[in-house]
Design a protein around this motif. Structure first.
Motif, PDB file in Angstrom:
ATOM      1  N   VAL A 140       0.841  -1.200   0.000  1.00  0.00           N
ATOM      2  CA  VAL A 140       0.000   0.000   0.000  1.00  0.00           C
ATOM      3  C   VAL A 140       0.876   1.249   0.000  1.00  0.00           C
ATOM      4  O   VAL A 140       0.686   2.182  -0.784  1.00  0.00           O
ATOM      5  N   VAL A 158       2.562   1.722  -3.326  1.00  0.00           N
ATOM      6  CA  VAL A 158       1.625   2.251  -4.321  1.00  0.00           C
ATOM      7  C   VAL A 158       1.462   3.757  -4.122  1.00  0.00           C
ATOM      8  O   VAL A 158       1.527   4.531  -5.076  1.00  0.00           O
ATOM      9  N   VAL A 159       1.294   4.170  -2.868  1.00  0.00           N
ATOM     10  CA  VAL A 159       1.122   5.598  -2.584  1.00  0.00           C
ATOM     11  C   VAL A 159       2.313   6.398  -3.101  1.00  0.00           C
ATOM     12  O   VAL A 159       2.156   7.389  -3.818  1.00  0.00           O
ATOM     13  N   VAL A 176       2.480   6.297  -7.092  1.00  0.00           N
ATOM     14  CA  VAL A 176       1.420   7.085  -7.729  1.00  0.00           C
ATOM     15  C   VAL A 176       1.664   8.575  -7.511  1.00  0.00           C
ATOM     16  O   VAL A 176       1.605   9.375  -8.446  1.00  0.00           O
ATOM     17  N   THR A 177       1.983   8.949  -6.265  1.00  0.00           N
ATOM     18  CA  THR A 177       2.207  10.359  -5.970  1.00  0.00           C
ATOM     19  C   THR A 177       3.367  10.905  -6.783  1.00  0.00           C
ATOM     20  O   THR A 177       3.276  11.971  -7.388  1.00  0.00           O
ATOM     21  N   LEU A 215       2.386  11.233 -10.491  1.00  0.00           N
ATOM     22  CA  LEU A 215       1.358  12.271 -10.652  1.00  0.00           C
ATOM     23  C   LEU A 215       1.990  13.649 -10.619  1.00  0.00           C
ATOM     24  O   LEU A 215       1.715  14.514 -11.456  1.00  0.00           O
ATOM     25  N   THR A 267       2.567  14.305   1.139  1.00  0.00           N
ATOM     26  CA  THR A 267       1.629  13.228   0.820  1.00  0.00           C
ATOM     27  C   THR A 267       2.188  11.890   1.272  1.00  0.00           C
ATOM     28  O   THR A 267       1.493  11.087   1.894  1.00  0.00           O
ATOM     29  N   LEU A 314       2.154  11.795   5.151  1.00  0.00           N
ATOM     30  CA  LEU A 314       0.810  11.618   5.707  1.00  0.00           C
ATOM     31  C   LEU A 314       0.256  10.235   5.378  1.00  0.00           C
ATOM     32  O   LEU A 314      -0.384   9.595   6.218  1.00  0.00           O
ATOM     33  N   SER A 315       0.529   9.767   4.169  1.00  0.00           N
ATOM     34  CA  SER A 315      -0.008   8.469   3.770  1.00  0.00           C
ATOM     35  C   SER A 315       0.562   7.351   4.628  1.00  0.00           C
ATOM     36  O   SER A 315      -0.163   6.473   5.099  1.00  0.00           O
ATOM     37  N   ILE A 357      -1.028   7.454   7.918  1.00  0.00           N
ATOM     38  CA  ILE A 357      -2.403   6.963   7.924  1.00  0.00           C
ATOM     39  C   ILE A 357      -2.438   5.441   7.834  1.00  0.00           C
ATOM     40  O   ILE A 357      -3.189   4.783   8.556  1.00  0.00           O
ATOM     41  N   VAL A 358      -1.594   4.891   6.965  1.00  0.00           N
ATOM     42  CA  VAL A 358      -1.551   3.434   6.842  1.00  0.00           C
ATOM     43  C   VAL A 358      -1.149   2.821   8.179  1.00  0.00           C
ATOM     44  O   VAL A 358      -1.753   1.844   8.646  1.00  0.00           O
TER      45      VAL A 358
END
Lengths: 309, 295
Positions: A15, A18-19, A22-23, A26, A278, A281-282, A285-286
């Motif tokens: 997870v 992936v974060v 992707v970040t 992007l 990001t 924080l991600s 959160i995970v």
């Protein structure tokens, strides 16, 4: 239990990857380079800057280099604040946001949990309807509306509490904490009520009552642990929501926390700052989701067995 | 028993179909009815706004400036002398449109994804639902802020981004429904009659899972509207000259000390709508007897 935690940790790794991936991509495909600013710079300066920020490397190499830095805990320099690293900005902002989040969580769990339990003890009476109607209002009233309204009433008209700042004047932490926590208090009240109602209808509660235990003991010792499991499981998602909510609350109350930095970075198109925050924080959160799952499993042996295989 | 009685019985049977039954139960729930009526009213107003708005959207009156509610301007005016009621009506069009369009996006993705996963089953199902699990763990609020930065702030993107976030729960609910429906005899019969999977999903599985879909849709719309308002409040959502309730609240918050009505009325419009949708959703869930649609 250890096996459960290890398993969940292993699940968290993809997870997080992936974060990050992707970040990263992007942000890289975002239109306009970070140095296409108002003032045009000479080609040499631009080349030097791009070399400094490794933007001259092929994309994939930038990615691996970023991953490498990240593994050492280095989130890179900020584009907009030269000379400051994303790490420094996070170190400055996060403690404030964490404190705000902690107080908000206290408000949420304390008030929400209490309201839920009280409502569940006498369902379908005034003792149930009043807190639950308030909870419905809390769910429908977004923080960006509640905050200004609280400021208007308690800060301006009644002049009881300071309307902005963090730690400057005594009492200036109260309104932001309530604003951030209220919505979650409402959710927790509903979850707590449903959970408690379910537990209170169980046979072992009837047994406890039949053997003549006082009601407070039935509630505190026998029901609370089971009844609040849904609340604990909700804490993971709630934490993610609190962080996002801090964007709004810190903006309203002018609190120098990470949420405000994040929104400002979004406005300034400070790409490394957005990317770094990001990711930070991600991961947070995970991890918090993980913690909340572990806690819920610790409270509920059945869930533990279910996750075992 | 003559034909007359049989017809009567048949009609009586029709009278208590699932939907009629649900409607009767919903009607008894005053809060849900209140929600439904308010919602219909707001939607009608939003649709008719260009014709019934008291002033034109661009009309300014700089001499008047911000004025409290009056006979000429029922909800007052903002600092440019623009009629607040007109602003709220036009803002409501956008807020509601975002709510419905983004929810439709979420609905289409979620129902298709969940139905296919539940229908195909096996390894494909495991992979598809694992993906949903992973996406669930992502911090989406943060991602949406990121998306607005990367792709600029246009409304179409906002629809898609929010829709792409909100489909996950729908997929889970749909999968559970399809899995239990698959065991039923009429589905087996349809398969043995040679119906193609696509037709089977469309004709039999989706209609039979309609209850939970409706309930969850009703509960998704307020979430979506909140997200839009959240972004607009931060200045990352709807951009002027367009307006939405979130944007109006954000302007209102800036000047609330002098002109509190600029905050209160848009806030009231948004809260009332969210209230209505949540009550209606709760009422529908009870009426259609759907369990576990909200988590």
């Amino acid at each position: 239990m250890l096996r459960f935690i290890t398993l969940r940790l292993l699940q968290a790794i993809p997870v997080i990857l992936v974060v990050i991936t992707v970040t990263f991509f992007l942000v890289r495909i975002a239109p306009g380079g970070p140095f296409d600013s108002e003032k045009p710079v000479t080609r040499e300066v631009k080349a030097a800057l791009e070399a400094q920020y490794k933007l001259d490397l092929p994309l994939f190499q930038q990615y691996t280099s970023y991953l490498g830095d990240l593994a050492q805990g280095d989130l890179g320099p900020s584009f907009k604040y030269p000379g400051r690293s994303v790490n420094e900005l996070i170190a400055a902002g996060f403690p404030v946001t964490a404190e705000l989040g902690f107080y908000a969580l206290l408000v949420a769990v304390g008030i929400g949990g209490l309201a839920g339990v009280i409502a569940a003890l006498k369902p379908n009476t005034a003792q149930d309807y009043i807190p639950m109607s308030l909870a419905m209002i809390g769910i429908c009233m977004p923080s960006f509306l509640l905050g200004p309204l609280l400021v208007l009433v308690f800060g301006i008209h009644l002049d009881w509490l300071p309307v902005s700042g963090w730690g400057d004047i005594p009492g200036d932490k109260i309104l932001p904490s309530i604003t951030l926590g209220a919505g979650y208090a409402a959710y927790i009240a509903r979850l707590g009520r449903a959970g408690m109602l379910e537990v209170l209808s169980q046979d072992y509660i009837r047994t406890a009552r039949a053997k003549g235990l006082p009601e407070w003991q039935v509630v505190l010792k026998h029901s609370l642990r089971g009844g609040l499991i849904p609340v604990v499981a909700f804490l993971g998602p709630a934490f993610a929501g609190l962080l996002a909510g801090s964007f709004v609350v810190e903006t309203i109350f002018q609190i120098p926390g990470l949420g405000r930095f994040y929104v400002q970075a979004a406005f300034n198109r400070d790409y490394t700052m957005i990317l770094g925050t990001t990711v930070f924080l991600s991961v947070l959160i995970v991890l918090f989701n993980l913690l909340s799952d572990v806690l819920a499993a610790w409270m509920n042996p059945r869930l533990r067995a279910q996750f075992g295989h | 028993m003559n034909t007359q009685t049989i017809n009567d019985i048949a009609q009586a049977e029709q009278g208590t179909s699932l939907w009629k039954d649900a409607w009767l139960r919903l009607r008894k729930n005053h809060l849900a009815v209140f929600g439904l009526v308010t919602l219909v009213l707001f939607i009608v107003i939003a649709l008719l706004t260009p014709w019934i708005a008291p002033y034109s959207y661009q009309a300014q009156n700089l001499e008047l400036g911000a004025s409290p509610p009056s006979a000429a301007h029922w909800l007052g005016t903002d600092i440019f002398g623009r009629d607040l009621m007109t602003q709220i009506m036009y803002g409501g069009r956008i807020s509601l449109a975002v709510g419905f369009v983004a929810t439709t996006v979420a609905l289409l993705i979620g129902v298709t994804w969940g139905a296919v996963a539940g229908y195909v089953g096996g390894r494909a199902d495991a992979v598809m639902m694992r993906l949903v699990d992973i996406l669930y763990a992502l911090p989406f609020m943060i991602f949406i802020v990121l998306l607005t930065v990367v792709f600029g702030r246009n409304m179409l993107l906002l629809f898609l981004a929010i829709g792409a976030v909100e489909w996950l729960t729908m997929a889970r609910i749909m999968r559970g429904q399809v899995q239990s429906l698959r065991q039923q005899e009429f589905v087996e019969a349809a398969i043995s009659l040679g119906l193609s999977p696509a037709t089977l999903i469309r004709r039999h599985l989706v209609p039979n899972a309609l209850g939970p879909i409706i309930v969850y849709t009703t509960l998704t719309i307020p979430n979506v509207m909140l997200l839009e308002a959240f972004l607009s409040f931060l200045g990352l959502g709807i951009q002027p000259p367009q307006t939405s309730w979130g944007l109006l609240i954000s302007y209102g918050a800036e000047t609330m000390e002098e002109y509190p009505w600029l905050l209160i009325f848009p806030g009231l419009a948004l809260t009332l709508t969210l209230f209505s949708l949540n009550f209606l959703g709760d009422g529908l869930r009870d009426a259609l007897d759907v369990r576990g649609a909200k988590d």
